[in-house]
Design a protein around this motif. Structure first.
Motif, PDB file in Angstrom:
ATOM      1  N   ASP A 676      10.320   0.787  -0.624  1.00 32.72           N
ATOM      2  CA  ASP A 676      10.364  -0.471  -1.365  1.00 32.72           C
ATOM      3  C   ASP A 676      10.589  -1.584  -0.352  1.00 32.72           C
ATOM      4  O   ASP A 676      11.544  -1.536   0.436  1.00 32.72           O
ATOM      5  CB  ASP A 676      11.490  -0.436  -2.398  1.00 32.72           C
ATOM      6  N   VAL A 677       9.728  -2.603  -0.358  1.00 28.79           N
ATOM      7  CA  VAL A 677       9.769  -3.617   0.695  1.00 28.79           C
ATOM      8  C   VAL A 677      11.110  -4.334   0.726  1.00 28.79           C
ATOM      9  O   VAL A 677      11.648  -4.620   1.803  1.00 28.79           O
ATOM     10  CB  VAL A 677       8.613  -4.621   0.522  1.00 28.79           C
ATOM     11  N   GLN A 702       1.708   5.092   1.938  1.00 28.79           N
ATOM     12  CA  GLN A 702       2.801   4.129   1.950  1.00 28.79           C
ATOM     13  C   GLN A 702       2.815   3.221   3.177  1.00 28.79           C
ATOM     14  O   GLN A 702       3.680   2.342   3.277  1.00 28.79           O
ATOM     15  CB  GLN A 702       4.153   4.885   1.894  1.00 28.79           C
ATOM     16  N   LYS A 705       3.230  -0.557   2.902  1.00 27.06           N
ATOM     17  CA  LYS A 705       4.576  -1.106   2.654  1.00 27.06           C
ATOM     18  C   LYS A 705       5.282  -1.395   3.973  1.00 27.06           C
ATOM     19  O   LYS A 705       6.020  -2.388   4.093  1.00 27.06           O
ATOM     20  CB  LYS A 705       5.400  -0.105   1.838  1.00 27.06           C
ATOM     21  N   GLN A 708       3.898  -4.570   5.325  1.00 29.31           N
ATOM     22  CA  GLN A 708       4.473  -5.712   4.598  1.00 29.31           C
ATOM     23  C   GLN A 708       5.872  -6.036   5.106  1.00 29.31           C
ATOM     24  O   GLN A 708       6.258  -7.199   5.209  1.00 29.31           O
ATOM     25  CB  GLN A 708       4.524  -5.399   3.095  1.00 29.31           C
TER      26      GLN A 708
END
Length: 855
Positions: A676-677, A702, A705, A708
């Motif tokens: 989860d960022v 993933q 992510k 990011q």
């Protein structure tokens, strides 16, 4: 240690201790079809030796064809044990990896029915030239080993996997071709290594061929058509007795190389291999052309061959014991022959077949907890009954059963290295077991168990093995063996079996591990390296474990000059074998930067013991026990760092997280559920473990992510991967092509492309001295192409005679953060305690976190 990291590690250790550690090779039990194949092989007297450099270099199709189709006595000589490679299934590297890969090769040979040999050469890592390899290995030493194996194994045909030139692609590969060709001649030369002739005879193989392939010789198929010096042979035969083709057997064999990720899928149909003539008599159609492979090659052997042929033609799978009488006739005829190579080889094969035809089960197991015959319960009693110490006694459980109508009498049972002979003189009636226990005393001078090639210190390039009879062996002979003296059909038969430890596992049932001899006490220092980033003392945990009951003494640390411990020693007293005590020493470093080794030493009964006990336990190999020196690296660093928290995605055989915690980072091991960022943004940096993009499947989904996270201001550090097994091509925010470029010379000059770059200045000033004392290599699998507008190369280096390589350390801004790709071998340098590796990696983690670089 971070709680999350510790929990995951403890889960792994629990699983290994209570499952994998119990799994080992059970005794071989041949089916009727396998017996029939073994019977047929008794009349085949030809030998082939395949020669290459490493575990996995061998061509399993060729070896399986020669062993299972042509039924030749076949062996593979690997010059090294694969010590210098990487490990895809666990943390073992260097010598420990060599032990694991040796066992994988032994298991591979058990699949294709052949034998395994090794030289004393150490796989010191990638070598680009044979000249370097031969210099580091000591050519005469390793050449003598190849000659020794030839003289001992007596191959008619030798096959090399690699040519003696640059096409081999690796200095070790090229060297294997060079040494095989030289040894081919020298094995028959009485002036070459004459000290060996005390044990073996001179031997001249008939021919030497090179196993060609399209990746070494372009258009080999076309070139073989009109070239008499190249044989093309279809090896894709189907073996109805085994129900498999040679290529299917080869896939099973190759799949034993789990530490290298070489699982293979079986194939069916033709499989053509090419063999180029190198030396000796040229073959026209088959590898064994012109070679007598019948019993007539042995003086007086024709009678043995005739009796074995009669046994084979009369064999019926529903009643294998019906041919035992004829096999015993052959055994008597074999005994009449003069001692020699084929008498020895066929004696071993024949005894194995007789035992199988009788359904004869012979076992000696250690421990007082004899297992019930039916519905054996899962008991964890008898802790450490797989071991004993010199001078101590052990209970051995003996089991013998004859499952045939053939008259068999057990006359006596004795044990190697132990002066105890139990007279039995009891008939083994059909399917009626004989069981008994006996106490035996282990001689005081019996050596400790463990790989024979690791018993003495080595120079990093070749092992020290002084016993000529051990050189070349794949494994260490069993600590103790039981010798069953029997009469079968009123004629003598001796069978030797290793003493083993056996218990029942709740999940796997009957499980085995080797019976071993251990020191009376062993010690362990927690951690392989302890890094002191400040002047404060650190706690070092030492465990003392009893190899026997009732031990007491003192335990202390043997420290390098300038280091001190408080207290200087502890008293220990341990009542029961297998129990342990833990002690905590407070160790104070010197003021200046320092690197040294600390040893833990336990005194007991006037003797000093500094061995630890290390277990290598995987489901696909027998449990291995090593007794390395109980030592660790101590490193006092001049180091500063920015940031505190690191998210880490584990790679293959990855011990970098422990090293990071040593210098004060709080490390969390990340999984797919953690991508989860917003959660990732809490970390000062995220590191991708070695070869994670080759082995961690969820990264293909993933990785966006992670990018990011960088874009929003994070620092992402990706360690080396191999380009040909990438799970995703989109691991980098910009163009980045991973090549096979590497710098194998660990002393190669390192040049700074940008003296003022933050990675070389903040928070630690990096100098060329930070690249002193690196081990095995500088780095591997460097990128050779990248987006030059985005990536900045920081370092330049190259092996002698090569062009500079600038892809070892690349850094790019991406959004508000930093993306770093490094092929430097931090996974080797950090566990080895190389100060400069810690300082440079800290700068990489710290980038963008100080006023000089911003964030």
């Amino acid at each position: 240690m971070n709680t999350k990291y510790r929990a995951s590690l403890l889960t792994i250790l629990f699983f290994l201790t209570y499952h994998f550690a119990a799994i080992a090779q059970a005794p071989e039990k041949l089916s009727a079809a396998e017996i029939q194949l073994a019977l047929k092989k008794l009349n085949s007297l030809g030998t082939a030796l395949y020669v290459a450099a490493h575990p996995d270099d061998e061509n399993q199709v060729v070896i399986g064809y020669l062993s299972q189709t042509k039924l030749m006595n076949t062996g593979y000589l690997a010059l090294t044990r694969g010590d210098g490679g990487q490990n895809l299934i666990g943390p073992e590297i260097r010598e420990k990896l060599g032990v694991l890969r040796s066992q994988e090769l032994i298991q591979a040979r058990s699949v294709d029915g052949s034998k395994q040999f090794f030289s004393r050469a150490i796989d010191f890592g990638y070598s680009k030239t044979a000249e370097e390899t031969l210099e580091l290995w000591d050519k005469d030493k390793i050449l003598s080993d190849v000659v020794w194996v030839i003289r001992k194994f007596q191959p008619d045909v030798m096959i090399t996997r690699f040519p003696p030139d640059e096409r081999a692609g690796h200095g070790h590969h090229t060297t294997s071709g060079i040494l095989a060709a030289e040894a081919f001649d020298l094995a028959a030369d009485p002036e070459a290594f004459p000290e060996q002739l005390k044990y073996v005879e001179l031997w001249q193989p008939t021919r030497l061929v090179f196993n060609e392939s399209s990746w070494m010789t372009e258009d080999i198929e076309k070139k073989s058509v009109d070239n008499d010096s190249i044989l093309s042979i279809d090896l894709g035969a189907y073996n109805p007795l085994l129900g498999k083709s040679v290529t299917e057997i080869a896939a099973e064999s190759r799949s034993k190389h789990q530490s290298q990720g070489f699982g293979a899928t079986g194939s069916r149909g033709p499989d053509v291999e090419y063999f180029r003539h190198v030396k000796g008599e040229m073959a026209e159609d088959e590898l064994f052309d012109g070679i007598n492979t019948s019993w007539s090659r042995v003086e007086g052997g024709e009678k043995v061959g005739q009796l074995l042929a009669q046994a084979y033609t009369s064999f019926r799978p529903e009643n294998p014991a019906a041919v035992v009488s004829k096999l015993m006739d052959a055994s008597e005829a074999l005994n009449q022959l003069e001692d020699g190579y084929w008498k020895s080889v066929k004696r071993e094969e024949l005894d194995k077949v007789i035992k199988a035809c009788l359904g004869l089960y012979l076992e000696v197991r250690s421990g007082t907890n004899a297992l019930s015959r039916r519905f054996r319960s899962n008991s964890r009693s008898g802790i450490a009954e797989y071991s004993t110490t010199p001078g101590d006694s052990v209970v051995l459980n003996v089991e013998a059963i004859n499952r045939s109508a053939v008259p068999v009498e057990l006359r006596s049972v004795s044990f190697t290295s132990i002066s105890k002979d139990t007279t039995i003189n009891t008939a083994l009636e059909d399917n009626k077991p004989l069981d008994y226990k006996t106490d035996v005393l282990i001689p005081q001078d019996l050596p400790y168990s463990g790989p024979y090639w690791l018993r003495k210190p080595h120079d990093g390039f070749s092992f020290t093995v002084d016993d000529q009879q051990l050189i070349g062996l794949d494994d260490t002979p069993p600590a103790v063996e039981g010798i069953f003296k029997l009469t079968v059909d009123s004629r003598p038969l001796d069978i030797k079996v290793p003493v083993v430890y056996k218990r029942n596992d709740a999940r796997s049932g009957e499980t085995y591990r080797p019976f071993i001899i251990t020191p009376p006490v062993y010690v362990e220092i927690e951690g392989d390296v302890h890094v002191f980033a400040e002047q404060e003392a650190k706690a070092i945990h030492v465990t003392v474990k009893a190899g026997k009951s009732g031990i007491e003494g003192k335990v202390s640390l043997d420290l390098p000059d300038g280091w001190a411990s408080d207290p200087s020693s502890f008293d220990y007293s341990i009542a029961l074998k297998g129990q342990e005590e833990e002690f905590v020493f407070s160790v104070l470093p010197p003021q200046a930067q320092s690197v040294g080794e600390v040893k833990a030493v336990a005194e007991q009964s006037g003797e000093s013991y500094a061995q630890s006990m290390l277990t290598i336990a995987y489901e696909h190999i027998p449990t291995q026990t090593l007794f390395p020196t109980a030592s660790a690296q101590l490193v006092k660093l001049d180091i500063r760092k920015e940031g505190e928290t690191i998210g880490y995605i584990m790679g293959a055989g990855d011990e970098v997280p422990k090293a990071l915690e040593e210098i004060g980072y709080n490390v969390s091991i990340l999984s797919s559920d953690d991508m989860d960022v917003s959660q990732l943004s809490t970390y000062d940096a995220i590191m991708i473990g070695i070869r994670a993009y080759n082995t961690v499947d969820w990264l293909r989904y993933q990785n966006s992510k992670l990018l990011q996270y960088v874009e929003k201001g994070g620092t992402l550090i990706t360690q080396y991967n191999t380009g040909h097994m990438l799970l995703t091509q989109n691991f980098s925010p910009y163009k980045l092509n991973i090549s096979r470029d590497r710098v194998a010379d660990e002393k190669a000059e390192v040049r700074f492309l940008q003296e003022d770059h933050p990675l070389l200045n903040t928070p630690n000033k990096i100098t060329t001295q930070d690249f002193d004392n690196w081990v095995q290599e500088r780095g591997l699998y460097f990128p050779d192409e990248w987006d030059e507008e985005q990536f900045e190369p920081v370092l330049s280096m190259n092996d002698p005679g090569e062009d500079p390589k600038k892809g070892s350390l690349l850094v790019a801004r991406y959004g508000k953060g930093y993306y770093i790709y490094s092929g430097l071998s931090f996974f080797r340098e950090l566990p080895a305690g190389v100060p400069g590796a810690y300082r440079l990696l800290t700068n990489m983690i710290s980038i963008g976190k100080s006023p000089e670089t911003g964030r």
